[in-house]
Design a protein around this motif. Sequence first.
Motif, mmCIF file in Angstrom:
data_model
loop_
_atom_site.group_PDB
_atom_site.id
_atom_site.type_symbol
_atom_site.label_atom_id
_atom_site.label_comp_id
_atom_site.label_asym_id
_atom_site.label_seq_id
_atom_site.Cartn_x
_atom_site.Cartn_y
_atom_site.Cartn_z
ATOM 1 N N SER A 727 0.809 -1.224 0.000
ATOM 2 C CA SER A 727 0.000 0.000 0.000
ATOM 3 C C SER A 727 0.837 1.267 0.000
ATOM 4 O O SER A 727 0.625 2.181 0.789
ATOM 5 N N GLY A 728 1.811 1.349 -0.915
ATOM 6 C CA GLY A 728 2.629 2.551 -1.038
ATOM 7 C C GLY A 728 3.708 2.656 0.034
ATOM 8 O O GLY A 728 4.397 3.683 0.134
ATOM 9 N N GLY A 729 3.866 1.622 0.857
ATOM 10 C CA GLY A 729 4.893 1.623 1.899
ATOM 11 C C GLY A 729 5.393 0.205 2.109
ATOM 12 O O GLY A 729 5.444 -0.602 1.174
ATOM 13 N N PHE A 730 5.750 -0.094 3.348
ATOM 14 C CA PHE A 730 6.359 -1.379 3.656
ATOM 15 C C PHE A 730 5.676 -1.990 4.874
ATOM 16 O O PHE A 730 5.302 -1.279 5.818
ATOM 17 N N SER A 731 5.510 -3.311 4.841
ATOM 18 C CA SER A 731 5.007 -3.987 6.034
ATOM 19 C C SER A 731 6.110 -4.000 7.086
ATOM 20 O O SER A 731 7.302 -3.956 6.770
ATOM 21 N N TRP A 732 5.714 -4.086 8.339
ATOM 22 C CA TRP A 732 6.740 -3.977 9.385
ATOM 23 C C TRP A 732 7.525 -5.268 9.569
ATOM 24 O O TRP A 732 8.451 -5.327 10.371
ATOM 25 N N ASN A 733 7.196 -6.289 8.747
ATOM 26 C CA ASN A 733 8.010 -7.511 8.730
ATOM 27 C C ASN A 733 9.185 -7.399 7.751
ATOM 28 O O ASN A 733 9.968 -8.329 7.636
ATOM 29 N N THR A 734 9.259 -6.269 7.041
ATOM 30 C CA THR A 734 10.341 -6.065 6.072
ATOM 31 C C THR A 734 11.668 -5.823 6.789
ATOM 32 O O THR A 734 11.742 -5.098 7.793
ATOM 33 N N THR A 735 12.748 -6.416 6.254
ATOM 34 C CA THR A 735 14.110 -6.149 6.764
ATOM 35 C C THR A 735 14.742 -5.099 5.867
ATOM 36 O O THR A 735 14.872 -5.287 4.657
ATOM 37 N N PHE A 736 15.153 -3.995 6.495
ATOM 38 C CA PHE A 736 15.778 -2.893 5.767
ATOM 39 C C PHE A 736 17.293 -2.990 5.939
ATOM 40 O O PHE A 736 17.789 -3.185 7.070
ATOM 41 N N THR A 737 18.007 -2.802 4.819
ATOM 42 C CA THR A 737 19.480 -2.836 4.863
ATOM 43 C C THR A 737 20.035 -1.647 4.103
ATOM 44 O O THR A 737 19.394 -1.134 3.175
ATOM 45 N N ALA A 738 21.239 -1.234 4.524
ATOM 46 C CA ALA A 738 21.940 -0.159 3.814
ATOM 47 C C ALA A 738 23.423 -0.212 4.228
ATOM 48 O O ALA A 738 23.739 -0.380 5.420
ATOM 49 N N PRO A 739 24.327 -0.043 3.250
ATOM 50 C CA PRO A 739 25.763 0.022 3.617
ATOM 51 C C PRO A 739 26.108 1.426 4.137
ATOM 52 O O PRO A 739 25.530 2.421 3.708
ATOM 53 N N ALA A 740 27.067 1.488 5.066
ATOM 54 C CA ALA A 740 27.527 2.787 5.592
ATOM 55 C C ALA A 740 28.932 2.602 6.145
ATOM 56 O O ALA A 740 29.262 1.575 6.749
ATOM 57 N N SER A 741 29.783 3.637 5.930
ATOM 58 C CA SER A 741 31.140 3.615 6.496
ATOM 59 C C SER A 741 31.611 5.052 6.688
ATOM 60 O O SER A 741 31.093 5.975 6.045
ATOM 61 N N ALA A 742 32.580 5.247 7.594
ATOM 62 C CA ALA A 742 33.104 6.589 7.894
ATOM 63 C C ALA A 742 34.567 6.497 8.308
ATOM 64 O O ALA A 742 35.035 5.461 8.788
ATOM 65 N N THR A 743 35.321 7.609 8.115
ATOM 66 C CA THR A 743 36.708 7.720 8.582
ATOM 67 C C THR A 743 36.855 9.036 9.330
ATOM 68 O O THR A 743 36.113 10.003 9.074
ATOM 69 N N ASP A 744 37.764 9.045 10.248
ATOM 70 C CA ASP A 744 38.006 10.269 11.030
ATOM 71 C C ASP A 744 39.288 10.935 10.536
ATOM 72 O O ASP A 744 40.336 10.276 10.410
ATOM 73 N N PRO A 745 39.240 12.257 10.245
ATOM 74 C CA PRO A 745 40.424 12.941 9.700
ATOM 75 C C PRO A 745 41.642 12.852 10.623
ATOM 76 O O PRO A 745 42.784 12.757 10.151
ATOM 77 N N GLU A 746 41.431 12.884 11.918
ATOM 78 C CA GLU A 746 42.546 12.863 12.852
ATOM 79 C C GLU A 746 42.854 11.449 13.349
ATOM 80 O O GLU A 746 43.760 11.254 14.162
ATOM 81 N N LEU A 797 6.816 2.223 16.559
ATOM 82 C CA LEU A 797 5.616 2.047 15.753
ATOM 83 C C LEU A 797 4.495 1.612 16.678
ATOM 84 O O LEU A 797 4.532 0.536 17.287
ATOM 85 N N GLY A 798 3.445 2.446 16.780
ATOM 86 C CA GLY A 798 2.325 2.125 17.641
ATOM 87 C C GLY A 798 1.379 1.119 16.995
ATOM 88 O O GLY A 798 1.439 0.848 15.795
ATOM 89 N N ASP A 799 0.466 0.557 17.811
ATOM 90 C CA ASP A 799 -0.479 -0.431 17.295
ATOM 91 C C ASP A 799 -1.905 0.125 17.339
ATOM 92 O O ASP A 799 -2.129 1.311 17.619
ATOM 93 N N GLU A 800 -2.888 -0.748 17.109
ATOM 94 C CA GLU A 800 -4.281 -0.321 17.055
ATOM 95 C C GLU A 800 -4.767 0.179 18.396
ATOM 96 O O GLU A 800 -5.605 1.088 18.469
ATOM 97 N N SER A 801 -4.236 -0.396 19.491
ATOM 98 C CA SER A 801 -4.649 0.082 20.813
ATOM 99 C C SER A 801 -4.150 1.496 21.069
ATOM 100 O O SER A 801 -4.704 2.222 21.894
ATOM 101 N N ARG A 835 7.198 4.952 4.690
ATOM 102 C CA ARG A 835 5.988 4.608 5.443
ATOM 103 C C ARG A 835 6.035 3.128 5.787
ATOM 104 O O ARG A 835 6.228 2.267 4.920
ATOM 105 N N ILE A 836 5.823 2.850 7.065
ATOM 106 C CA ILE A 836 5.851 1.476 7.549
ATOM 107 C C ILE A 836 4.513 1.177 8.223
ATOM 108 O O ILE A 836 4.005 1.983 9.009
ATOM 109 N N TYR A 837 3.954 -0.025 7.903
ATOM 110 C CA TYR A 837 2.650 -0.423 8.421
ATOM 111 C C TYR A 837 2.815 -1.520 9.464
ATOM 112 O O TYR A 837 3.300 -2.612 9.172
ATOM 113 N N ARG A 838 2.441 -1.178 10.692
ATOM 114 C CA ARG A 838 2.330 -2.219 11.707
ATOM 115 C C ARG A 838 0.960 -2.900 11.625
ATOM 116 O O ARG A 838 0.845 -4.105 11.826
ATOM 117 N N CYS A 839 -0.078 -2.113 11.357
ATOM 118 C CA CYS A 839 -1.443 -2.648 11.208
ATOM 119 C C CYS A 839 -1.699 -2.886 9.732
ATOM 120 O O CYS A 839 -1.645 -1.948 8.927
#
Length: 842
Positions: A727-746, A797-801, A835-839
């Motif tokens: 529905s234009g977003g993702f179910s909350w059972n989806t696993t999200f991944t992304a690569p990331a790295s950083a270096t410090d100048p000093e 992520l809140g639920d229906e209650s 957008r993530i759907y718990r319900c």
Amino acid sequence: MKHLWKLALVSVLVLIAACNGQRPNGTAQIVVDNTLTPTQATIPGPDGPRPVARMVGESGIAMDFVLGELIISTDDPAKLNAFLSRWGGQVLSETEKVGDAPKTYQVRLNPSGAQVEAILQRLNQSLPDLKGRFSTSSPEAAQLLAVALSEANQEKMTVTPNFVVLPAAIADGSTAEAPTRSSLSPADIPYTPNAFNWTYMNRGSAQDIGVGEAWRLLERAGRLSNRVRIMILDGGFALNNDFPATRQVVGSWNESSLLQCSGGNSCPWHGTHVTTAAMGRPDNGFGVAGPAGPVGELLAVPFQGDFIGIISTLERIITATLFGNPKIINMSFGFELDLGWDIAVKVACLGLCPSPSEVMDGFAVAVSATGKLLFAAAGNEGKDVDNGGGIEGSTHIPCELRSVICVGGMAHDSTARDLGSNFGTKRDDNSVDIYGPFWVWAGPDPESPANEARLRAGTSYSSPFVAGVAALVWAANPSLSASQVWAILRDTAHVGGVGVGGFERRVNAFAAVSRALEVGSSGPSVALSAASTADLNREWSITANVTDFAGNNCLPVFCPLTFDPAPTRTVGNTAYYRFNTAASRTIRVTTRDLLGREGSATREVTVINTAPVVRIDAPSNGDSFYQGQTVNLVGTATDLNEGPDPGPGPIACRWEGSAADGFPRTGCNLSVTFSTTGSRTLTLRATDPQGLSSTASVTINITLPPANLPPNINTFGPLSPSEPNYSGGFSWNTTFTAPASATDPEGNNPITYIWRATSYRPDNDSVVWRSNVVLSTSTTSGNLSWTPSTNNPSNLLGDESTFGNACYNGQLVRLELVARDSLGHESTRSFAAIRIYRCIVI
């Protein structure tokens, strides 16, 4: 009855002659002609076969009658007893007096002692108006006729042979009926199991009878539950699935008829096919369908095939409870009574007794007076029952009786008279009154048990067909009287086209039922239900509810809808539109009910273009960055009117700022650096294709670089998955991944990677629900791997209650990476909110 004036004239002449003493001799003759042969040698009787003879008068009309039997009509028992004594007679059956019709007896006798010439000589001498030459097939037949005339004269009572009456049929020639047709049916006449398409049942064909549409009218009016009892007076009733659920037989089912049909053809199951022609049950995958199929109740009355059989049955309809008070009576049989014999009997009794046809007529009138409709076949000799409009030489019984509706037949798929059908050339009510189909489909019988449709022809089927239409009229309005039902059939009938005189009536079931339903002049009404505004490029619906003549909601199958302009799609009575320009539109909806009358309604709708929605996720207002530091600009722009349903869809972004800093720049997510210090106002703008714009702005500060710089985020994303899976977003059972790295100048290691999230309320995307909730912390890897259903800290992520039904809208979530060196200096990067759907609706 058209010949009654002649009989009345004879009575007057007889009385005048007697008063004036005029004594001319009569000229009546009874002769034996051995070449005469009856249609069938015997007919059945209670005690076995009864022999049959033939008589032919000067008109050439052949009349078969039972040997050894006479019919006597008298209300004086003494006269009857005197007759019985003279001839050793025995009463076989009798009827009670009804109306003006006298009591009538079936008498068996042996006339072998009758001296034909002596009897005629005496009668001719005393009756100057006695005329006619009557040829008979045997001496026994001549003796019986002589006894009849002699006794009529002596006792002044009606005495006549027991004429044979034969069935008026010719041999074999969306509902689902028999799946196929018999190979014996003509190949040039197509067959379909759908009775709505049969040329004698549909609207628009040559005959234009419209039985199928009449059924639909009754269904719409809620009248199909009304039941009409129909008596089929016939022979050969083989019980099958096409007979109505409510049925009764006087006697036994499955007894074949021994009578022959027109032309001497065998028709042992004639009553079966007459029944289905009137009320074959529709849409049962079996046999055929008849007009009264949805409403008829059957009373099957076996008919023995003689004059007394008709009289006794008509009398029992009035005096007995056995028949359960049918409203309609069908008689698919008949015989032609020579007027010469009718007059001879009247003259013999000096006009003091009714003629044979008058006796029969009296019983028919008495039955009709009880509120019943009588239908009869016109016959299949191709004769004009009115003798071309001149003096008629015969009476077709029961067709020409008063109070009997006489039915002729039209050729297949034509309004023209079938050449085999009798017809009338007079306009009066005692001619052929109305025409129905001569050819009909018939289903199985014991001799042809296969579930196939076969063509059968004859006014035997025209009559029950029209009787079945009368049942539909009565079901439409049970309060109608018999005369009113006939008036509706008569007045709504098609006129002309039969090829006789241009005044003939052709049954019109659709018009008759319409009239009986007392449908007014107004057409159907249309009520429209729809929002007054429609979003540009988004589906908008309008629902049309039709109320028909019966005050009922009428679905499109009965009241088809036309939408103007044409919609992109329709589902039932709802049309769906997608407008691509912002303007005011007018939708017109038109319908036609089953009567062909039109109703319409219009609805104005204003098509609205909504401005884009713009949001800056990073940086936040008041954030500080140092000169030369990479600043991550994260924004989103959506438009309710763009992208796939249900929207909103993403549109292009443009960041605006100082030209000295290289603005404006296109794109929603950018990385920029600032070469000078100072305050900066950054504006994110989005403009839709129609030119409407929206903006969001933040103010940040650019400062001198610190002595110790924070880490540089070298790798960041992309986020996976990138395409929505719910529905234009993702179910909350989806696993999200992304690569990331950083270096410090000093080289202030280790670097700590902190993934955190900010969520927004599902009922308001601009209101933060949870802020900077930590999802993971690591000093070894900056890569993201997060499954919301297993990692939902602080109720991110809140639920229906928590949110109620708003939970099903999903929550916007912005993911952010913090890279922190060992001295606590930080750099951050963010993804655009998802957008993530718990319900989830399952």
